[in-house]
Design a protein around this motif. Sequence first.
Motif, PDB file in Angstrom:
ATOM      1  N   UNK A   1       0.812  -1.219   0.000  1.00  0.00           N
ATOM      2  CA  UNK A   1       0.000   0.000   0.000  1.00  0.00           C
ATOM      3  C   UNK A   1       0.847   1.270   0.000  1.00  0.00           C
ATOM      4  N   UNK A   2       2.171   1.130   0.179  1.00  0.00           N
ATOM      5  CA  UNK A   2       3.025   2.306   0.055  1.00  0.00           C
ATOM      6  C   UNK A   2       3.004   2.855  -1.365  1.00  0.00           C
ATOM      7  N   UNK A   3       2.640   2.010  -2.324  1.00  0.00           N
ATOM      8  CA  UNK A   3       2.594   2.449  -3.717  1.00  0.00           C
ATOM      9  C   UNK A   3       1.576   3.556  -3.931  1.00  0.00           C
ATOM     10  N   UNK A   4       0.505   3.567  -3.133  1.00  0.00           N
ATOM     11  CA  UNK A   4      -0.531   4.595  -3.279  1.00  0.00           C
ATOM     12  C   UNK A   4      -0.516   5.567  -2.107  1.00  0.00           C
ATOM     13  N   UNK A   5       0.607   5.624  -1.379  1.00  0.00           N
ATOM     14  CA  UNK A   5       0.747   6.596  -0.294  1.00  0.00           C
ATOM     15  C   UNK A   5       1.394   7.862  -0.844  1.00  0.00           C
ATOM     16  N   UNK A   6       1.355   8.917  -0.045  1.00  0.00           N
ATOM     17  CA  UNK A   6       1.923  10.193  -0.480  1.00  0.00           C
ATOM     18  C   UNK A   6       3.133  10.532   0.361  1.00  0.00           C
ATOM     19  N   UNK A   7       4.173  11.023  -0.303  1.00  0.00           N
ATOM     20  CA  UNK A   7       5.420  11.335   0.374  1.00  0.00           C
ATOM     21  C   UNK A   7       5.319  12.642   1.152  1.00  0.00           C
ATOM     22  N   UNK A   8       6.358  12.921   1.916  1.00  0.00           N
ATOM     23  CA  UNK A   8       6.384  14.105   2.760  1.00  0.00           C
ATOM     24  C   UNK A   8       6.262  15.395   1.945  1.00  0.00           C
ATOM     25  N   UNK A   9       6.867  15.416   0.759  1.00  0.00           N
ATOM     26  CA  UNK A   9       6.865  16.628  -0.072  1.00  0.00           C
ATOM     27  C   UNK A   9       5.716  16.658  -1.069  1.00  0.00           C
ATOM     28  N   UNK A  10       4.734  15.762  -0.930  1.00  0.00           N
ATOM     29  CA  UNK A  10       3.595  15.729  -1.829  1.00  0.00           C
ATOM     30  C   UNK A  10       3.794  14.860  -3.051  1.00  0.00           C
ATOM     31  N   UNK A  11       4.971  14.259  -3.180  1.00  0.00           N
ATOM     32  CA  UNK A  11       5.257  13.354  -4.304  1.00  0.00           C
ATOM     33  C   UNK A  11       4.592  12.009  -4.034  1.00  0.00           C
ATOM     34  N   UNK A  12       4.648  11.104  -5.017  1.00  0.00           N
ATOM     35  CA  UNK A  12       4.117   9.756  -4.833  1.00  0.00           C
ATOM     36  C   UNK A  12       4.993   8.773  -5.581  1.00  0.00           C
ATOM     37  N   UNK A  13       5.071   7.509  -5.113  1.00  0.00           N
ATOM     38  CA  UNK A  13       5.893   6.509  -5.807  1.00  0.00           C
ATOM     39  C   UNK A  13       5.498   6.316  -7.267  1.00  0.00           C
ATOM     40  N   UNK A  14       4.209   6.336  -7.570  1.00  0.00           N
ATOM     41  CA  UNK A  14       3.780   6.182  -8.958  1.00  0.00           C
ATOM     42  C   UNK A  14       4.299   7.328  -9.818  1.00  0.00           C
ATOM     43  N   UNK A  15       4.200   8.539  -9.296  1.00  0.00           N
ATOM     44  CA  UNK A  15       4.684   9.691 -10.050  1.00  0.00           C
ATOM     45  C   UNK A  15       6.196   9.639 -10.215  1.00  0.00           C
ATOM     46  N   UNK A  16       6.895   9.186  -9.175  1.00  0.00           N
ATOM     47  CA  UNK A  16       8.357   9.069  -9.261  1.00  0.00           C
ATOM     48  C   UNK A  16       8.764   8.099 -10.358  1.00  0.00           C
ATOM     49  N   UNK A  17       8.086   6.949 -10.424  1.00  0.00           N
ATOM     50  CA  UNK A  17       8.423   5.954 -11.438  1.00  0.00           C
ATOM     51  C   UNK A  17       8.041   6.445 -12.835  1.00  0.00           C
ATOM     52  N   UNK A  18       6.952   7.189 -12.930  1.00  0.00           N
ATOM     53  CA  UNK A  18       6.533   7.724 -14.225  1.00  0.00           C
ATOM     54  C   UNK A  18       7.531   8.738 -14.755  1.00  0.00           C
ATOM     55  N   UNK A  19       8.196   9.449 -13.866  1.00  0.00           N
ATOM     56  CA  UNK A  19       9.147  10.491 -14.269  1.00  0.00           C
ATOM     57  C   UNK A  19      10.526   9.936 -14.593  1.00  0.00           C
ATOM     58  N   UNK A  20      10.701   8.624 -14.558  1.00  0.00           N
ATOM     59  CA  UNK A  20      12.005   8.017 -14.805  1.00  0.00           C
ATOM     60  C   UNK A  20      11.947   7.083 -16.012  1.00  0.00           C
ATOM     61  N   UNK A  21      11.764   7.619 -17.227  1.00  0.00           N
ATOM     62  CA  UNK A  21      11.673   6.742 -18.404  1.00  0.00           C
ATOM     63  C   UNK A  21      12.952   5.969 -18.680  1.00  0.00           C
ATOM     64  N   UNK A  22      14.108   6.473 -18.184  1.00  0.00           N
ATOM     65  CA  UNK A  22      15.358   5.760 -18.443  1.00  0.00           C
ATOM     66  C   UNK A  22      15.473   4.479 -17.626  1.00  0.00           C
ATOM     67  N   UNK A  23      14.515   4.225 -16.734  1.00  0.00           N
ATOM     68  CA  UNK A  23      14.489   2.944 -16.032  1.00  0.00           C
ATOM     69  C   UNK A  23      13.824   1.857 -16.868  1.00  0.00           C
TER      70      UNK A  23
END
Length: 640
Positions: free
Chosen positions: A209-231
């Motif tokens: 469920x951490x996948x749909x949680x929100x980070x301290x700065x308002x970011x999210x794991x899904x958004x982080x992974x979406x912003x890394x196309x080189x992965x």
Amino acid sequence: MYKPKGPDPSSSMASVPLEEGKLDLSIKPGESEKKGNINDGVEIYVHLNKALQIGDWNAVKEFLNRHPHAISAKITVSDKTALHVATEAKHVHIVGELVKLMSEENLAIEDYEGCTALAQAAYIGNYRIAECLLGKNKDLISIPNNMGTIPVVLALYNGHLKLGRYLYFLTPLEILMANNGTSGASLLCVAIYSKALDIALGLVQLCPRLAVAQAQNGDSPFLALARMPDLFPSGYRLVFWKRWIYSSIHIQLAGPTDEICLNIQKLARNQSNDKETSASGLFSLNRLVSNLQAFLGIKHLYEMKLAHFLSHELLCRMTDPISISDTQQRATGMVHVAIVRAIMEGNFEFVFEIVKADPDLVWTHDEKSANIFSVAVEYRHAKIFSLIYGLDMKNALADSTDSLYHNNLLHMAGMLAPSTSLNHIPGAALQMQRELQWFKEVESIAPPWVRGNLNKECLTPRQLFTKNHEDMMGKGEKWMKDTASSCTVVGALIVTTMFAAAFTIPGGNDQNKGFPNFLNEKLFMVFIVSDALSLFSSSTSVLMFLGILTSRYAEEDFLEPLPRKMIIGLSTLFFSIAAMMTAFSAALFLMLHEQSWIFIPIICLASIPITLFVLMQFPPLVAMAISTYGPSIFDRKLKR
């Protein structure tokens, strides 16, 4: 995230002699002496501060012997203790001695930003200092700074992967899951950004469920992974030989992924002081990685494919909670925002896996109410747009408009592509061709009535395309004419030279019969045939380039007629240059066949013009041929 700020303590204090009478022995641990002036309380520690800065333990020890309370006092204007200053200066031996003298409570003293000495060590990435501090007080691992950031997040955020992994092993799970998983989501985000995919996989396995949680700065794991196309594979453009090596590399983990994740869980919960064992036990594939890298000799490609493999595993595990999450959880996890961002970045694998996990997400839209395929068309990501071919609601998707400009799917194809999607296409003419291909492809799936729809500017899709691509079409015309003009001059010179060479043959003619003296020589036939081929092909190229110069340059001409003429012109020009060099070499050999020491170097020099032409003109020629006659940029075979 934590970033040091504020004045340099040593620079803000005057250097004054240390006087015993100025000490207030009633000072409490963790507090600075406060007097009338804000700096009065720290001026008495100036010599201690300097000794800590330069790493003079004898001077520090002497000062502490005279003033025992200074071991826990805040000795700078930014509320740093001696331990903070020594940590910031990276003096491991002084930190070790101070830790011996300090209590566990004093190790947890914070500066004005709420940072303990461990947080300072995490920021600068000093593994040995962190090890020393946690050896005495493991509770330091759970103390956040004023911004709520725990040490493991600080370490990874600043790129210290080794220290980050060590701190991750010691961080209690309950700390990561507190406050709706805020710290855990922050750690998962920063692990993705820093490409510490082993930590990310372990976290998601421990608590999906951490996948749909929100980070301290308002970011999210899904958004982080979406912003890394080189992965993911779609984030790279490899040349053909690297693609071949990449496809031949097989990632074989030392056990199933589930088993590896379970091992990560055990290591993460292990509070043992055997840090080297923990660090080496992160993945049982470490030795396998080294061996395969040595065997293949392609370290970069192996690391790339390993990252792609682990990223895919991480993505698949993160999509599992989507099917059971409600609307609020998806909003908190920024799932819809992440999908739109992934499309903007061209992250095909991310979009594919999420939409596959929940097909209803195909109706995701951005802030303008444009659906995901409109966004894919706007940013010219053909592979993502190809997903539409596997859907039954193409008409509905093509007919939907955004709320801001009333643009439908075909209008988006009529807009000018972002520069990032055109930079890899050589020449304005080919860029114009690619834009036309996009428009024609979207038009082929759009229902007839969509083609006549008006947007907010009262423009049809075709009118919008013409308006937005007027400048590009002008640049394409100039590029075509400049190239054709330059090549026409070269082709005309070759025609003239080869025509003259046919009548000034090597060896001359028989004075009686008029036949060439080398008529029976095989190399003479090579010369004649090469001369004729060069003459005919260069004449053809000149005619093609003249056809380009006199073309009408309508929009449709950029789709195939103009590229076809350029392909024929460049191909025949290249062939004429090669044939001309062959004729020259044959003639030279006929005359100097007994002087090989002269002949061979000259023949090698004759290959220079061909090589230069290949280097300068062949890549655009190949790109143009593939763009015009190669496979479609869209994959119509993608299934639902």
